[in-house]
Design a protein around this motif. Structure first.
Motif, PDB file in Angstrom:
ATOM      1  N   THR A 180       0.828  -1.206   0.000  1.00  0.00           N
ATOM      2  CA  THR A 180       0.000   0.000   0.000  1.00  0.00           C
ATOM      3  C   THR A 180       0.864   1.259   0.000  1.00  0.00           C
ATOM      4  N   VAL A 181       1.899   1.262   0.839  1.00  0.00           N
ATOM      5  CA  VAL A 181       2.781   2.425   0.905  1.00  0.00           C
ATOM      6  C   VAL A 181       3.530   2.613  -0.407  1.00  0.00           C
ATOM      7  N   ARG A 182       4.006   1.518  -0.990  1.00  0.00           N
ATOM      8  CA  ARG A 182       4.704   1.629  -2.285  1.00  0.00           C
ATOM      9  C   ARG A 182       3.768   2.160  -3.361  1.00  0.00           C
ATOM     10  N   ASP A 183       2.517   1.719  -3.346  1.00  0.00           N
ATOM     11  CA  ASP A 183       1.536   2.195  -4.327  1.00  0.00           C
ATOM     12  C   ASP A 183       1.281   3.692  -4.147  1.00  0.00           C
ATOM     13  N   LEU A 184       1.195   4.151  -2.891  1.00  0.00           N
ATOM     14  CA  LEU A 184       1.006   5.577  -2.622  1.00  0.00           C
ATOM     15  C   LEU A 184       2.205   6.375  -3.097  1.00  0.00           C
ATOM     16  N   GLU A 185       3.400   5.885  -2.826  1.00  0.00           N
ATOM     17  CA  GLU A 185       4.617   6.564  -3.280  1.00  0.00           C
ATOM     18  C   GLU A 185       4.665   6.642  -4.801  1.00  0.00           C
ATOM     19  N   SER A 186       4.225   5.576  -5.468  1.00  0.00           N
ATOM     20  CA  SER A 186       4.224   5.560  -6.931  1.00  0.00           C
ATOM     21  C   SER A 186       3.270   6.601  -7.490  1.00  0.00           C
ATOM     22  N   ARG A 187       2.080   6.720  -6.892  1.00  0.00           N
ATOM     23  CA  ARG A 187       1.112   7.704  -7.380  1.00  0.00           C
ATOM     24  C   ARG A 187       1.584   9.135  -7.131  1.00  0.00           C
ATOM     25  N   LEU A 188       2.247   9.349  -5.987  1.00  0.00           N
ATOM     26  CA  LEU A 188       2.719  10.694  -5.675  1.00  0.00           C
ATOM     27  C   LEU A 188       4.016  11.042  -6.388  1.00  0.00           C
ATOM     28  N   GLY A 189       4.769  10.023  -6.774  1.00  0.00           N
ATOM     29  CA  GLY A 189       6.037  10.249  -7.469  1.00  0.00           C
ATOM     30  C   GLY A 189       7.173  10.636  -6.546  1.00  0.00           C
ATOM     31  N   VAL A 190       7.030  10.376  -5.242  1.00  0.00           N
ATOM     32  CA  VAL A 190       8.099  10.669  -4.285  1.00  0.00           C
ATOM     33  C   VAL A 190       8.195   9.527  -3.279  1.00  0.00           C
ATOM     34  N   ARG A 191       9.373   9.360  -2.703  1.00  0.00           N
ATOM     35  CA  ARG A 191       9.554   8.361  -1.650  1.00  0.00           C
ATOM     36  C   ARG A 191       9.159   8.987  -0.321  1.00  0.00           C
ATOM     37  N   LEU A 192       8.348   8.278   0.433  1.00  0.00           N
ATOM     38  CA  LEU A 192       7.859   8.773   1.712  1.00  0.00           C
ATOM     39  C   LEU A 192       8.611   8.179   2.901  1.00  0.00           C
ATOM     40  N   LEU A 193       9.059   6.940   2.750  1.00  0.00           N
ATOM     41  CA  LEU A 193       9.737   6.248   3.838  1.00  0.00           C
ATOM     42  C   LEU A 193      11.070   5.700   3.373  1.00  0.00           C
ATOM     43  N   THR A 194      12.046   5.765   4.244  1.00  0.00           N
ATOM     44  CA  THR A 194      13.342   5.144   3.990  1.00  0.00           C
ATOM     45  C   THR A 194      13.411   3.873   4.813  1.00  0.00           C
TER      46      THR A 194
END
Length: 299
Positions: free
Chosen positions: A38-52
């Motif tokens: 889910t987090v990876r999908d959100l990052e993909s839609r936003l075009g930025v990495r949210l978590l390291t």
């Protein structure tokens, strides 16, 4: 799309708060792999990495921190509003989470709330014993309990108990062999039982006052604990002097198993207060608890 974004934001905020996919999965009741996807999908839609992510740690990126700071409070407000709407039923309901110290839980919360909650079976109370100065907003508690002079000014505070007093006590045998201290300065010649404070990791300084005199004393001894119950046990075992709320030792004092010293140096101090953010005023369940806990001095 809006529904999916909201669900994904709830997942991201939960992971960020917990600092762990494992703990977030347990809180949300889903698999760890599902949260990661889910987090990876959100990052993909936003075009930025949210978590390291590493094998041992999880942290937010700059973009993730910005999103978290903007979204998390709004989600909490929505959750609080939904709880408030749900409480428009005939009876107050919901879970109220309270953080407090052990003494306040035993001397105030349990005796006042246990009989009241029998009449409100749909209210659930979760009490967490914590000696630190917990940020109840960040940790998502509904309320906290602290001594009066420790409550933040931006909180609503309700007095729930009378003024308190400290008692310095020891066994008759210990005092017979070591003598009774006449002033707080004499404690340097005594074995004392220390309390470790969780906030800074330091030992509690014993505070005394008599008239205009105020003395702060650092004591030494064989035992250090992080709660008052064990300190009382050590004192009863003859390991030295204890510095505890007087109600904790009322029984052994009346039975003669402990003797009080420096009584004239132990002055009353502000009692316990329940505190909570103003946005929680709409909770009917919290209102029931506040009314039950409110201190009403006897006339």
């Amino acid at each position: 799309m809006l529904r999916k974004n909201l669900n994904d934001l709830v997942v991201f905020v939960t992971v960020a708060k917990e600092g762990s996919f494992t703990r977030a999965a347990a809180r949300l009741g889903v698999s760890q792999s599902a949260l990661s996807h889910t987090v990876r999908d959100l990052e993909s839609r936003l075009g930025v990495r949210l978590l390291t992510r590493t094998t041992r740690s999880l942290s937010m990126t700059e973009a993730g921190q910005r999103l978290f700071e903007n979204v998390a409070p709004r989600l909490e407000d929505i959750e609080a509003d939904l709880v408030a709407v749900g409480e428009l039923r005939d009876r107050p309901a919901g879970t109220i989470r309270i953080t407090t110290a052990e003494h306040a839980a035993n001397s105030v919360l349990w005796p006042k709330l246990s009989p009241i909650l029998l009449n409100y079976p749909e209210i659930q109370v979760e009490i967490t014993i914590d000696y630190g100065l917990t940020d109840i907003v960040a940790q998502r508690y509904d309320a906290g309990v602290r001594l009066g002079d420790q409550v933040a000014k931006d909180m609503i505070a309700v007095r729930i108990g009378p003024d308190l007093r400290i008692a310095v006590v020891g066994t008759p045998g210990y005092l017979a062999s070591c003598g009774k201290p006449r002033t707080p300065r004499d404690l340097a010649q005594h074995r004392c039982i220390n309390l470790r404070l969780p906030t800074h990791g330091s030992l509690l300084v014993w505070d005394f006052a008599k008239g205009r005199q105020q003395l702060n004393v650092r004591v030494e001894g064989q035992w250090i604990f992080n709660n008052s119950s064990q300190i009382v046990q050590a004192a009863l075992a003859g390991y030295g002097l204890a510095f505890v709320p007087e109600d904790l030792v009322a029984a052994p004092l009346s039975e003669g198993r402990l003797v009080r010293v420096l009584d004239d140096w132990c002055q009353p101090y502000a009692g316990y207060h329940l505190y909570y953010p103003s946005r929680r005023q709409s909770s009917r369940a919290l209102a029931v608890l506040v009314d039950a806990l409110r201190h009403r001095p006897s006339k």
